[in-house]
Design a protein around this motif. Structure first.
Motif, mmCIF file in Angstrom:
data_model
loop_
_atom_site.group_PDB
_atom_site.id
_atom_site.type_symbol
_atom_site.label_atom_id
_atom_site.label_comp_id
_atom_site.label_asym_id
_atom_site.label_seq_id
_atom_site.Cartn_x
_atom_site.Cartn_y
_atom_site.Cartn_z
ATOM 1 N N GLN A 80 78.628 74.046 27.992
ATOM 2 C CA GLN A 80 77.406 73.293 27.696
ATOM 3 C C GLN A 80 76.319 73.580 28.730
ATOM 4 N N ARG A 81 76.694 73.555 29.998
ATOM 5 C CA ARG A 81 75.724 73.850 31.048
ATOM 6 C C ARG A 81 75.186 75.277 30.903
ATOM 7 N N ALA A 86 70.676 78.688 29.678
ATOM 8 C CA ALA A 86 70.264 79.928 29.021
ATOM 9 C C ALA A 86 69.072 79.712 28.095
ATOM 10 N N LEU A 87 69.068 78.610 27.364
ATOM 11 C CA LEU A 87 68.049 78.407 26.338
ATOM 12 C C LEU A 87 66.854 77.581 26.784
ATOM 13 N N ARG A 117 61.012 78.529 28.492
ATOM 14 C CA ARG A 117 62.039 79.297 29.208
ATOM 15 C C ARG A 117 61.987 80.775 28.835
ATOM 16 N N TRP A 118 61.903 81.056 27.545
ATOM 17 C CA TRP A 118 61.960 82.449 27.109
ATOM 18 C C TRP A 118 60.632 83.164 27.289
ATOM 19 N N ALA A 119 59.537 82.434 27.280
ATOM 20 C CA ALA A 119 58.250 83.037 27.623
ATOM 21 C C ALA A 119 58.262 83.513 29.069
ATOM 22 N N HIS A 426 70.993 87.040 29.191
ATOM 23 C CA HIS A 426 72.166 86.177 29.003
ATOM 24 C C HIS A 426 73.310 86.513 29.960
ATOM 25 N N PHE A 427 73.505 87.779 30.251
ATOM 26 C CA PHE A 427 74.673 88.191 31.029
ATOM 27 C C PHE A 427 74.340 88.652 32.452
#
Length: 508
Positions: A80-81, A86-87, A117-119, A426-427
């Motif tokens: 969950q964390r 990540a998102l 976050r993704w920006a 992500h990784f």
């Protein structure tokens, strides 16, 4: 003396020697990154129960070939964390639990924090900043409009190919309404950002440096190529001749990035001002002028009184120093009001961006020196190792054609580069570790078939970043624990085969 003569002869002959070098494009096209993207067949695996989606099949096939098994699934709270960070970049509530993984991922991507976050990831790639840097470090007062545009792009999941086209040539696209036209122009801030020496005395050099920065950013961010290396000579490693660099440079020379190159140079901004906005600015300017007159009148009156009180025929060098204390206080208040009005000057709404100039061809500049142009002009075209290099003959800059070529399904790089970036986000490391360099000096993919599978899947699924995130986050590969077996630590200490989840530091 003989040595001095030899060195002189070499220096004089060096340009001719390098000019004689030829790049073998047919040989260069054999490099893996320039090969067409073809969807590979799914490899066979033994542990079929572990496979949740095709990602797992490619990862597991490599692990089984190396005699390894994937790590166990991570604990629910840790997962969950991991997904929340990540998102959204934020931790989950202390008492919450994951009830359904796919629903959790969907809900998190529906939050406004997802776009923020993704920006941030993308803004780092395209060198976003609120100031120019370098000599003047001038503030980019309207840079935030591009930033907010990128946030919206990720929140609404605008197809990545459309996102690319808008950033390169949004001002050249047709728009369904004024709001869409405004957004498309804001998108071209991608080309306008970046450091510039705004006080460069050599104006041609300034312009070519700006073009070079645009080409370099475009190449690394979208194609994974160091195109800027070909400004002064043929690329030393990749099949990119100097002629191809100046063919691209012609596209950006035909683009208006700066309104003025005079010191201090001023970049172009798209104006969104309405008559009402202009009237507000006019009124504010009138307030400033009025306050300046009040200050001037007060100083004139104070000076006249100073002459009378001190029985002087002319004012001293610094008359303000001779003012009575009460006069100094009053003047300080008036100046403070003026300063506040000037600092709150009404800024007409606009956005950094580019627009089309006059269609122009450039010659090769020998050794990148604009004072040494070759005689032959280079027709505007795309890198020959990736295209047929058909000249652009229209009266526009060619940016729209460039953008469409870059997002064409036949282009072997754009989809590969972005899915590799998403994997890295992500990784912690991309399938190609050198995310900005897919050229000959870049690293080869750790899982080439998986990279091509993701690239074709991404295009077939509408260039959707959200769908790609969902695919990755719902895989068994992503759900693994970071605790690897003793054998995995020995056989694959750097975890290149992904037998376990990588350990990652929290970001600020």
């Amino acid at each position: 003396m003989k040595m001095t003569v030899s060195i002189l002869v070499f220096l004089l002959s060096a340009p001719a020697m390098f000019a004689a070098e030829k790049i073998d494009l047919s040989k260069g096209r054999k490099h893996w990154a320039f090969q067409p993207v073809i969807k590979p067949a799914l490899p066979p695996v033994k542990n079929k129960a572990w496979v949740k989606n095709p990602i797992d099949q490619f990862i597991l096939a490599r692990l089984e070939k190396a005699g390894l098994q994937p790590a166990a699934a991570t604990a629910p709270r840790d997962l969950q964390r991991r997904i929340y960070y990540a998102l959204t970049g934020l931790p989950p509530d202390s008492n919450s639990k994951i009830v359904n993984l796919k629903s959790e991922i969907k809900n998190l991507m529906a939050m406004p924090q997802y776009g923020e976050r993704w920006a941030r990831h993308w803004l780092d790639v395209v060198r976003y900043a609120d100031s120019n840097g370098l000599d003047e470090n001038a503030a980019h007062a309207n840079a935030w409009r591009y930033r907010d545009y990128v946030v919206r792009v990720f929140n609404v999941d605008k197809p990545f190919d459309q996102f690319v086209i808008e950033q390169i040539a949004g001002d050249l696209l047709s728009a369904k309404d004024e709001a869409a036209r405004r957004e498309q122009r804001i998108a071209t801030g991608f080309l306008s950002m970046g450091p510039k020496v705004l006080a460069e005395p050599d104006k041609m050099k300034m312009e070519m440096d700006i073009i070079d920065e645009q080409i370099d950013t475009l190449g690394k961010a979208l194609l994974g190529l160091t195109l800027g290396c070909a400004r002064c000579h043929d690329h030393k490693f990749d099949p990119i001749p100097t002629a191809d660099y100046y063919a691209l440079a012609g596209i950006f020379k035909s683009t208006k990035t700066m309104d003025s190159l005079k010191t201090i140079a001023k970049w172009h901004e798209h104006s969104f001002a309405t008559p009402a906005h202009k009237e507000l600015k006019k009124k504010h300017a009138a307030l400033i002028d009025s306050q300046k007159k009040v200050v001037s009148a007060f100083i004139a009156k104070a000076n006249q009184k100073l002459l009378v009180d001190l029985k002087l025929k002319k004012l001293p060098a610094s008359p303000e120093a001779k003012y009575p204390a009460t006069t100094k206080v009053e003047l300080s208040i008036l100046n403070a009001t003026l300063k506040r009005l000037e600092s709150d000057a009404y800024v007409l709404p606009g956005a950094m961006g580019v627009t089309d100039g006059n269609a122009t061809e450039l010659p090769i500049f020998v050794r990148g020196d604009h004072n040494r142009p070759a005689k032959e002009l280079q027709p505007r075209h795309f890198p020959r190792v990736l295209s047929k290099a058909q000249p652009l003959t229209g009266k526009t800059s060619g940016r729209l054609e460039l953008a469409k070529w870059m997002t064409d399904e036949k282009n072997p790089l754009t989809a590969r580069v972005i899915v590799n970036r998403v994997w890295r986000w992500h990784f912690g490391r991309g399938l190609v570790a050198t995310t900005d360099n897919f050229g000959l000096l870049g690293q080869v993919p750790s899982h080439p078939d998986l990279l091509d599978h993701l690239a074709t899947w991404f295009v077939q699924n509408g260039w959707s970043i959200k769908k790609l995130n969902k695919l990755i986050l719902s895989s068994s590969t992503y759900l693994m624990s970071s605790h690897g077996s003793t054998k995995a630590m020995k056989v694959d200490p750097e975890n290149r085969l992904l037998s376990r989840a990588p350990l990652r530091r929290l970001e600020a």
